[in-house]
Design a protein around this motif. Structure first.
Motif, short mmCIF file in Angstrom:
data_model
loop_
_atom_site.label_atom_id
_atom_site.label_comp_id
_atom_site.label_asym_id
_atom_site.label_seq_id
_atom_site.Cartn_x
_atom_site.Cartn_y
_atom_site.Cartn_z
N GLY A 1 -4.06 82.93 12.76
CA GLY A 1 -4.22 84.25 12.15
C GLY A 1 -2.93 84.91 11.70
N PHE A 2 -1.81 84.19 11.77
CA PHE A 2 -0.56 84.76 11.24
C PHE A 2 -0.62 84.81 9.71
CE2 PHE A 2 0.96 83.53 15.40
CZ PHE A 2 1.96 84.45 15.69
N ASP A 3 0.10 85.79 9.17
CA ASP A 3 0.27 85.88 7.72
C ASP A 3 1.49 85.00 7.40
OD1 ASP A 3 0.49 86.64 5.13
OD2 ASP A 3 1.06 88.71 5.52
N MET B 1 5.00 96.61 11.06
CA MET B 1 4.71 95.19 11.30
C MET B 1 6.02 94.40 11.39
SD MET B 1 1.42 93.95 9.12
CE MET B 1 1.96 94.62 7.54
N ASN B 2 6.02 93.42 12.29
CA ASN B 2 7.20 92.59 12.48
C ASN B 2 7.28 91.49 11.44
OD1 ASN B 2 8.49 93.66 14.59
ND2 ASN B 2 7.52 92.37 16.15
N THR B 3 8.48 91.29 10.88
CA THR B 3 8.70 90.11 10.05
C THR B 3 9.45 89.11 10.91
OG1 THR B 3 8.93 91.52 8.12
CG2 THR B 3 9.75 89.27 7.91
N THR B 4 8.95 87.91 11.02
CA THR B 4 9.64 86.89 11.81
C THR B 4 9.96 85.71 10.91
OG1 THR B 4 8.34 87.57 13.72
CG2 THR B 4 9.49 85.47 13.91
N THR B 5 11.21 85.29 10.96
CA THR B 5 11.63 84.16 10.12
C THR B 5 12.14 83.03 11.01
OG1 THR B 5 12.17 85.64 8.31
CG2 THR B 5 13.15 83.45 8.23
N ILE B 6 11.46 81.89 10.92
CA ILE B 6 11.83 80.71 11.69
C ILE B 6 12.35 79.66 10.70
CG2 ILE B 6 11.01 78.92 13.31
CD1 ILE B 6 10.56 81.78 14.32
N ALA B 7 13.56 79.19 10.91
CA ALA B 7 14.09 78.12 10.05
C ALA B 7 14.00 76.79 10.79
CB ALA B 7 15.53 78.41 9.66
N LYS C 1 11.73 85.26 -1.32
CA LYS C 1 10.26 85.29 -1.39
C LYS C 1 9.63 85.46 -0.02
CE LYS C 1 10.16 84.36 -5.82
NZ LYS C 1 9.58 85.26 -6.81
N THR C 2 10.40 85.73 1.02
CA THR C 2 9.83 85.92 2.35
C THR C 2 8.85 87.10 2.31
OG1 THR C 2 11.78 87.22 2.88
CG2 THR C 2 11.72 85.00 3.76
N THR C 3 7.86 87.01 3.17
CA THR C 3 6.84 88.06 3.21
C THR C 3 7.19 89.09 4.28
OG1 THR C 3 5.20 86.43 2.59
CG2 THR C 3 4.35 88.48 3.54
N ASP C 4 7.24 90.34 3.88
CA ASP C 4 7.50 91.41 4.86
C ASP C 4 6.31 91.51 5.79
OD1 ASP C 4 9.96 92.07 3.97
OD2 ASP C 4 9.30 93.71 2.67
N GLY C 5 6.59 91.59 7.08
CA GLY C 5 5.51 91.74 8.04
C GLY C 5 4.80 90.45 8.35
N GLN D 1 2.87 88.73 16.94
CA GLN D 1 1.42 88.58 17.04
C GLN D 1 0.84 88.31 15.67
OE1 GLN D 1 -0.33 88.64 19.97
NE2 GLN D 1 1.77 88.62 20.76
N PRO D 2 -0.25 87.54 15.61
CA PRO D 2 -0.92 87.38 14.33
C PRO D 2 -1.37 88.73 13.79
CG PRO D 2 -1.97 86.04 16.03
CD PRO D 2 -0.93 86.85 16.70
N GLN D 3 -1.52 88.79 12.46
CA GLN D 3 -1.87 90.07 11.87
C GLN D 3 -3.37 90.36 11.90
OE1 GLN D 3 1.35 89.01 10.13
NE2 GLN D 3 1.78 90.42 11.77
N SER D 4 -4.20 89.35 12.18
CA SER D 4 -5.63 89.66 12.18
C SER D 4 -6.21 89.47 13.57
CB SER D 4 -6.35 88.77 11.18
OG SER D 4 -6.09 87.42 11.50
#
Ligand code: SF4
Ligand code: SF4
Length: 286
Positions: free
Chosen positions: A32-34, A1-7, A159-163, A283-286
């Motif tokens: 539907g994104f985590d 799963m992709n982890t995406t970080t937007i600041a 605390k970022t969420t993986d994936g 992509q959203p995870q669900s």
């Protein structure tokens, strides 16, 4: 799963950075994104006003500061010499420490030839975590009067969420706390206003991001006030313009009531969906 970080950052305060970050987080969650929203504006976190999380956990954050054992100290001055922050001084035969200036780098402990320095924790703030209707919510709160925000920001960033999709609400400006907040982001959204001050601060922020080699684009808030200089600058520098938000009195009203734009004015939802599309190909995870 992709982890995406937007600041989400801005050269200065009051440009609507938190408005963009919180609405983006909500739109992403609706798609539907985590989503994790991490408020790194630790001197004045206000994302909670709009996302209204239920806070479940509070953790104190400490920086290690030196404690000198006078019996072991030979007043060689090596600790004072290495300290870049003037947090340790030698006065006659006494070593003085200034914990508020200490960055907790540990340099003085390393150079002390007699092992006279140990470390004690100094609380710089707390991290509060919870859930805001499906969004993982984290913010740091710097202790009042505390100047040392980067260690607290570093802990919030952990605390970022993986994936998942992590949205970082960065502090205003272009100094250390901002760099600590945007470091490692996949994309930085710069929020600005079309005024001379806005342009000046935008230029500084762009310079910073170019040095950090981070991809970025611009959101112009209150786009129909002021002048065209911000737009001309972005054009001439080939900076991507991702969204323009008009000076809509209803947005200011929603803000003053602690409401997200997309809740108070659903007609803006499509604009934030486009913004989300512009900043992530995940992509959203669900
Ligand atoms: S830990 Fe680093 S910043 Fe703090 S007093 Fe020692 S050398 Fe200075
Ligand atoms: S480096 Fe150690 S021994 Fe030397 S002045 Fe500092 S505390 Fe004392």
């Amino acid at each position: 799963m992709n982890t995406t970080t937007i600041a989400v950052a801005s050269g200065k305060g009051g440009t609507g950075k938190t408005t963009i970050a919180t609405n983006l987080a909500r739109v992403a969650e609706m798609q539907g994104f985590d989503v994790s929203y991490l408020d790194c504006d630790v001197e004045e976190p206000n994302g909670h006003i709009f996302l209204k999380p239920e806070l479940e956990k509070t953790t104190s954050v400490f920086v290690p500061v030196p404690v000198v054992d006078e019996d072991k100290c030979i007043t060689c001055g090596k600790c004072k010499e290495i300290c870049q922050y003037s947090a340790i001084a030698l006065l006659g035969k006494t070593v003085l420490t200034f914990p508020n200036l200490c960055h907790g780098c540990g340099g003085c402990v390393l150079v002390c030839p007699t092992g006279a320095i140990t470390e004690a924790g100094r609380e710089v703030g707390v991290i509060e975590e919870g859930i805001a209707s499906g969004i993982k919510f984290v913010h740091g709160k710097l202790r009042i009067g505390e100047a040392m925000s980067p260690p607290l920001i570093r802990e919030v960033r952990k605390k970022t969420t993986d994936g998942g999709l992590n949205i970082i609400d960065a502090p205003p400006g272009t100094s250390c706390p901002v760099i600590q907040s945007v470091r490692g982001a996949d994309y930085v959204l710069l929020v600005t206003e079309p005024t001379p001050f806005g342009l000046n601060d935008l230029k500084l922020a762009v310079e910073m991001l170019r040095v950090l080699k981070l991809p970025f684009g611009v959101v112009v808030n209150r786009a129909d006030v002021g002048n065209k200089a911000v737009f001309d600058y972005c054009d001439s520098e080939s900076i991507e313009m991702l969204l323009q938000i008009p000076d809509d009195r209803r947005i200011a009203e929603a803000y003053s009531r602690g409401k997200l734009i997309i809740e108070a004015l659903p007609e803006y939802t499509a604009a934030f969906e486009l913004l989300l599309k512009g900043v992530t190909f995940a992509q959203p995870q669900s």
